[in-house]
Design a protein around this motif. Structure first.
Motif, PDB file in Angstrom:
ATOM      1  N   UNK A 172      19.452  71.027  -5.996  1.00  0.00           N
ATOM      2  CA  UNK A 172      20.866  71.346  -6.138  1.00  0.00           C
ATOM      3  C   UNK A 172      20.989  72.557  -7.051  1.00  0.00           C
ATOM      4  N   UNK A 173      22.210  73.044  -7.220  1.00  0.00           N
ATOM      5  CA  UNK A 173      22.433  74.152  -8.147  1.00  0.00           C
ATOM      6  C   UNK A 173      22.162  73.697  -9.577  1.00  0.00           C
ATOM      7  N   UNK A 174      21.783  74.649 -10.442  1.00  0.00           N
ATOM      8  CA  UNK A 174      21.710  74.345 -11.872  1.00  0.00           C
ATOM      9  C   UNK A 174      23.120  74.014 -12.339  1.00  0.00           C
ATOM     10  N   UNK A 175      23.263  72.895 -13.046  1.00  0.00           N
ATOM     11  CA  UNK A 175      24.581  72.380 -13.418  1.00  0.00           C
ATOM     12  C   UNK A 175      24.637  72.201 -14.931  1.00  0.00           C
ATOM     13  N   UNK A 176      25.339  73.099 -15.610  1.00  0.00           N
ATOM     14  CA  UNK A 176      25.482  73.029 -17.064  1.00  0.00           C
ATOM     15  C   UNK A 176      26.867  72.490 -17.388  1.00  0.00           C
ATOM     16  N   UNK A 177      26.920  71.544 -18.332  1.00  0.00           N
ATOM     17  CA  UNK A 177      28.172  70.836 -18.617  1.00  0.00           C
ATOM     18  C   UNK A 177      28.732  71.216 -19.983  1.00  0.00           C
ATOM     19  N   UNK A 178      30.001  71.588 -19.960  1.00  0.00           N
ATOM     20  CA  UNK A 178      30.737  71.960 -21.160  1.00  0.00           C
ATOM     21  C   UNK A 178      31.941  71.037 -21.304  1.00  0.00           C
ATOM     22  N   UNK A 179      31.993  70.298 -22.384  1.00  0.00           N
ATOM     23  CA  UNK A 179      33.145  69.435 -22.668  1.00  0.00           C
ATOM     24  C   UNK A 179      34.160  70.241 -23.475  1.00  0.00           C
ATOM     25  N   UNK A 180      35.251  70.601 -22.800  1.00  0.00           N
ATOM     26  CA  UNK A 180      36.239  71.466 -23.438  1.00  0.00           C
ATOM     27  C   UNK A 180      36.996  70.674 -24.503  1.00  0.00           C
ATOM     28  N   UNK A 181      37.235  71.272 -25.664  1.00  0.00           N
ATOM     29  CA  UNK A 181      37.963  70.545 -26.720  1.00  0.00           C
ATOM     30  C   UNK A 181      39.416  70.297 -26.333  1.00  0.00           C
ATOM     31  N   UNK A 182      39.989  69.288 -26.922  1.00  0.00           N
ATOM     32  CA  UNK A 182      41.403  68.986 -26.716  1.00  0.00           C
ATOM     33  C   UNK A 182      42.143  69.202 -28.026  1.00  0.00           C
ATOM     34  N   UNK A 183      43.432  69.411 -27.923  1.00  0.00           N
ATOM     35  CA  UNK A 183      44.238  69.616 -29.113  1.00  0.00           C
ATOM     36  C   UNK A 183      44.737  68.270 -29.629  1.00  0.00           C
ATOM     37  N   UNK A 184      44.244  67.896 -30.774  1.00  0.00           N
ATOM     38  CA  UNK A 184      44.641  66.616 -31.348  1.00  0.00           C
ATOM     39  C   UNK A 184      46.082  66.672 -31.812  1.00  0.00           C
ATOM     40  N   UNK A 185      46.821  65.618 -31.527  1.00  0.00           N
ATOM     41  CA  UNK A 185      48.221  65.546 -31.936  1.00  0.00           C
ATOM     42  C   UNK A 185      48.317  64.747 -33.229  1.00  0.00           C
ATOM     43  N   UNK A 186      48.726  65.436 -34.274  1.00  0.00           N
ATOM     44  CA  UNK A 186      48.801  64.805 -35.596  1.00  0.00           C
ATOM     45  C   UNK A 186      50.151  64.148 -35.852  1.00  0.00           C
ATOM     46  N   UNK A 187      51.099  64.396 -35.030  1.00  0.00           N
ATOM     47  CA  UNK A 187      52.443  63.856 -35.246  1.00  0.00           C
ATOM     48  C   UNK A 187      53.455  64.765 -34.587  1.00  0.00           C
ATOM     49  N   UNK A 188      54.392  64.180 -33.888  1.00  0.00           N
ATOM     50  CA  UNK A 188      55.304  65.002 -33.089  1.00  0.00           C
ATOM     51  C   UNK A 188      56.388  65.647 -33.928  1.00  0.00           C
ATOM     52  N   UNK A 189      56.593  65.207 -35.160  1.00  0.00           N
ATOM     53  CA  UNK A 189      57.719  65.692 -35.950  1.00  0.00           C
ATOM     54  C   UNK A 189      57.323  66.686 -37.029  1.00  0.00           C
ATOM     55  N   UNK A 190      56.027  66.834 -37.292  1.00  0.00           N
ATOM     56  CA  UNK A 190      55.591  67.653 -38.405  1.00  0.00           C
ATOM     57  C   UNK A 190      55.066  68.994 -37.920  1.00  0.00           C
ATOM     58  N   UNK A 191      55.750  70.078 -38.297  1.00  0.00           N
ATOM     59  CA  UNK A 191      55.284  71.415 -37.936  1.00  0.00           C
ATOM     60  C   UNK A 191      53.949  71.724 -38.595  1.00  0.00           C
ATOM     61  N   UNK A 192      53.764  71.211 -39.809  1.00  0.00           N
ATOM     62  CA  UNK A 192      52.515  71.454 -40.524  1.00  0.00           C
ATOM     63  C   UNK A 192      51.333  70.820 -39.799  1.00  0.00           C
ATOM     64  N   UNK A 193      51.524  69.602 -39.347  1.00  0.00           N
ATOM     65  CA  UNK A 193      50.442  68.923 -38.635  1.00  0.00           C
ATOM     66  C   UNK A 193      50.166  69.576 -37.287  1.00  0.00           C
ATOM     67  N   UNK A 194      51.220  70.030 -36.627  1.00  0.00           N
ATOM     68  CA  UNK A 194      51.023  70.738 -35.362  1.00  0.00           C
ATOM     69  C   UNK A 194      50.231  72.026 -35.570  1.00  0.00           C
ATOM     70  N   UNK A 195      50.531  72.718 -36.656  1.00  0.00           N
ATOM     71  CA  UNK A 195      49.811  73.949 -36.962  1.00  0.00           C
ATOM     72  C   UNK A 195      48.332  73.670 -37.240  1.00  0.00           C
TER      73      UNK A 195
END
Length: 425
Positions: A172-195
């Motif tokens: 088969x083809x050479x298959x390299x796997x990359x697990x893309x990061x996700x953006x963790x949600x620290x809280x929907x109301x805090x701009x600081x945590x979103x930043x």
């Protein structure tokens, strides 16, 4: 030289595998022709052909038609039976994980975020007790995939009846796997945590960019024959730059899919999105790049609270409508036996029967970069599942025989043994 995914596999693997090894003997290489007579052939490539014969010789399909004859062949009447290509289970840890709760039997992940040189094949256990239970559902091949963060390593496509990894591995083809990061949600109301969450995500993206920039520079040097000190990490990534390999990016949300697509476009990589929950939303970008998707959420609940309950079920139909090549995968080990059920679910939510079958046979093979499997056609490998009914119907589609490269596989397994044991109680 292959690298083990876990150092522990070298020390503990032999003892843990011996404790869980199945006792089904792999079939010997095909030496006698086999003629399957009067079956209903679900060819995938050329529709359904009723009352048709199939000739298997030296591990290949050599003839398809009516009233075939072959001198010295073993003739098997399959009247009333349905014949399918052996199914392909993508994105599994089959043979890498035996008992999830027992660490010494889990060889699917290593430390670090920059391990493109690690090969899942080095840790594959062809004697896994799970393998016979999976192939009993007509699954003949599995893509064994390393887990972890970042660049996790390389997967392999294996057949599920072998003595060793050398026997099992399919080209088969050479298959390299990359697990893309996700953006963790620290809280929907805090701009600081979103930043903070955004900054952490962007830093991980920057790290990935740095990895690939280093690999790109190494590839340029290799092309110019200017490598003085080989680096096994970047050496492993050369197939991505010369087009012989594919980058399998594990991502679900639209932003992460499009960020991954931007990276691949920058370097001209062949892209496969694994997971792909929002892939249909990024159809223009993915189609421009001729990317494909291994969709793995067919039996899942919706990702978002405001989505309809059937959202995950209808995404294959949305991918089809968007013109994105896709296959159905099942991201598990023992549970990958439910792959036919996952494909069947797509029929209730927008695909037709042929499209659903193709998503776990020919399309899956093409995405893996494997030739001559996934269809019943002359010249293809003689890998065939013989079923009493529709293989996508768990109530009536009992698999009665499985051939891999013309070898008849033993369909006995632990589940059947326990079933018969307790019938006598």
């Amino acid at each position: 030289m292959r690298n083990s995914l876990l150092t522990a596999a070298l020390l503990l693997g032999a003892s843990s595998w011996a404790a869980t090894a199945h006792d089904m003997i792999p079939a010997a290489q095909q030496t006698q022709s086999i003629l399957l007579k009067n079956g209903t052939l679900h060819t995938v490539a050329n529709g359904v052909q009723a009352n048709t014969d199939l000739l298997l010789q030296a591990g290949k399909i050599t003839a398809i038609g009516k009233n075939l004859r072959a001198e010295g062949a073993e003739v098997i009447d399959v009247s009333g039976k349905h014949l399918y290509p052996g199914l392909l289970a993508l994105d599994t840890t089959l043979g890498l994980v035996e008992i999830s709760a027992v660490r010494s039997t889990n060889d699917d992940e290593d430390v670090g975020t920059d391990n493109p040189q690690l090969q899942a094949a080095a840790a594959y256990n062809p004697d896994s007790e799970l393998i016979p239970t999976v192939r009993a559902n007509g699954i003949a091949y599995a893509q064994i995939v390393p887990r972890g963060d970042g660049l996790a390593g390389q997967s392999a496509l294996v057949n599920l009846d072998s003595w060793t990894i050398e026997d099992a591995e399919h080209q088969a083809a050479v298959q390299i796997h990359l697990n893309w990061p996700t953006m963790r949600r620290w809280g929907v109301d805090s701009d600081e945590q979103k930043a903070k969450a955004k900054a952490a995500y962007e830093q991980k993206i920057a790290d990935i960019d740095q990895h690939f920039e280093s690999a790109y520079r190494y590839a340029l040097a290799a092309k110019a024959q200017q490598i003085k000190t080989p680096d096994e990490r970047w050496q492993a990534m050369l197939p991505l730059f010369d087009g012989s390999g594919k980058l399998f990016v594990h991502a679900d949300k639209q932003q992460t899919i499009e960020d991954a697509a931007a990276l691949c476009k920058k370097y001209g990589f062949k892209l496969v999105i694994v997971g792909g929950y929002d892939a249909w939303r990024s159809a223009d970008i993915l189609n421009e790049m001729q990317a494909s998707v291994v969709y793995t959420h067919m039996l899942d609940l919706p990702e978002r609270a405001d989505e309809p309950i059937g959202q995950a079920f209808k995404i294959p139909a949305l991918l089809k409508a968007a013109g994105i090549p896709f296959a159905i995968g099942f991201s598990d080990n023992w549970d990958s036996r439910n792959l036919p059920l996952a494909a069947a679910q797509t029929v209730a939510w927008g695909l037709n029967q042929d499209e659903a079958l193709r998503a776990i046979t020919l399309d899956a093979a093409q995405i893996a970069g494997a030739n001559n499997i996934g269809a019943l056609a002359v010249g293809y490998d003689a890998t065939i599942a013989v079923s009493s009914g529709d293989i996508l119907d768990p109530a009536f589609g009992k698999v009665e025989a499985l051939y891999i490269d013309g070898r008849k596989v033993d369909l006995n397994n632990r589940h059947r043994q326990l079933y018969h044991k307790y019938l006598t109680r």
